[in-house]
Design a protein around this motif. Structure first.
Motif, PDB file in Angstrom:
ATOM      1  N   SER A   1       1.672   9.552  -0.272  1.00 60.21           N
ATOM      2  CA  SER A   1       0.900   8.399  -0.630  1.00 60.21           C
ATOM      3  C   SER A   1       0.900   7.894  -2.187  1.00 60.21           C
ATOM      4  N   HIS A   2       1.893   8.582  -2.965  1.00 62.23           N
ATOM      5  CA  HIS A   2       2.263   8.251  -4.320  1.00 62.23           C
ATOM      6  C   HIS A   2       3.496   7.212  -4.389  1.00 62.23           C
TER       7      HIS A   2
ATOM      8  N   GLY B   1       0.831  -1.466  -0.076  1.00 55.44           N
ATOM      9  CA  GLY B   1      -0.080   0.001   0.118  1.00 55.44           C
ATOM     10  C   GLY B   1       0.802   1.490  -0.016  1.00 55.44           C
ATOM     11  N   PRO B   2       0.231   2.284   0.248  1.00 56.53           N
ATOM     12  CA  PRO B   2       0.972   3.536   0.438  1.00 56.53           C
ATOM     13  C   PRO B   2       2.034   3.401   1.476  1.00 56.53           C
ATOM     14  N   ASN B   3       3.305   4.075   1.119  1.00 58.99           N
ATOM     15  CA  ASN B   3       4.461   4.136   2.015  1.00 58.99           C
ATOM     16  C   ASN B   3       4.157   5.089   3.101  1.00 58.99           C
ATOM     17  N   ARG B   4       3.375   6.144   3.007  1.00 53.66           N
ATOM     18  CA  ARG B   4       3.294   7.305   3.953  1.00 53.66           C
ATOM     19  C   ARG B   4       1.861   7.680   3.459  1.00 53.66           C
ATOM     20  N   PRO B   5       0.968   8.356   4.498  1.00 53.31           N
ATOM     21  CA  PRO B   5      -0.199   9.021   3.809  1.00 53.31           C
ATOM     22  C   PRO B   5      -0.100  10.410   3.295  1.00 53.31           C
TER      23      PRO B   5
ATOM     24  N   TYR C   1       1.286   4.365  -8.725  1.00 52.59           N
ATOM     25  CA  TYR C   1       2.366   4.669  -7.773  1.00 52.59           C
ATOM     26  C   TYR C   1       3.566   5.012  -8.621  1.00 52.59           C
TER      27      TYR C   1
END
Length: 162
Positions: free
Chosen positions: A75-76, A67-71, A110
């Motif tokens: 998030s990309h 999923g996303p590495n960070r919010p 991503y």
């Protein structure tokens, strides 16, 4: 071998793999001794995260969560974690899961995949990620404490998907 989304019914097969990998103490910073519910909350995260299993002959051989590495503004970038049953190692399960994550991240729009903490002594994983195009962009010296009390570095690895 197929890779498919994990369901609640897969957790009883994933949990022993999770426990085994964490107990070995060589690849993840997760605390030992987590009960099933605590481990599940770490591995089977809600969307936009996604957990998958690699299955052969009806048996779960491994799992990945991505999923996303960070919010927000991070998030990309995707991230992922992988665990393979010890009895299935050396059979391409990690490579199959890794290739699946790369395709899913690319298909999901991503811009790259960032692994935040690849233990530098986990040479099988480092080699696998390099073979899939990842590069080590840095290493945090001594950031991982091994079961014998020694300290080794954690690599930050990256794959550009643009």
């Amino acid at each position: 071998m197929i890779v498919r989304d994990a369901s609640d019914d897969d957790w009883p097969a994933i949990f022993p793999i999770f426990t085994e990998v964490v107990r070995a103490g060589e690849t993840y910073t997760y605390p030992e001794g987590l009960d099933s519910a605590a481990a599940r909350s770490l591995w089977m995260q809600p969307p936009p995260a996604r957990t998958v299993v690699a299955v052969e002959g009806g048996r779960v051989l491994g799992s990945a969560t991505t999923g996303p590495n960070r919010p927000g503004r991070g998030s990309h970038m995707a991230t992922a974690s992988f665990m393979v049953d010890a009895a299935a190692r050396g059979r391409g399960v990690g490579r199959t899961l890794g290739a699946w994550v790369v395709r899913a991240a690319r298909d999901g729009g991503y811009r790259g995949i960032q692994f935040n903490a690849v233990v530098e002594t986990n040479t099988a994983a480092v080699h696998l990620w390099q073979s899939l195009g990842f590069v080590t962009v840095g290493t945090v010296p001594g950031a991982f404490r091994r079961p014998d009390g020694s300290y080794v570095g954690l690599h930050v690895m990256y794959l550009d998907l643009t």
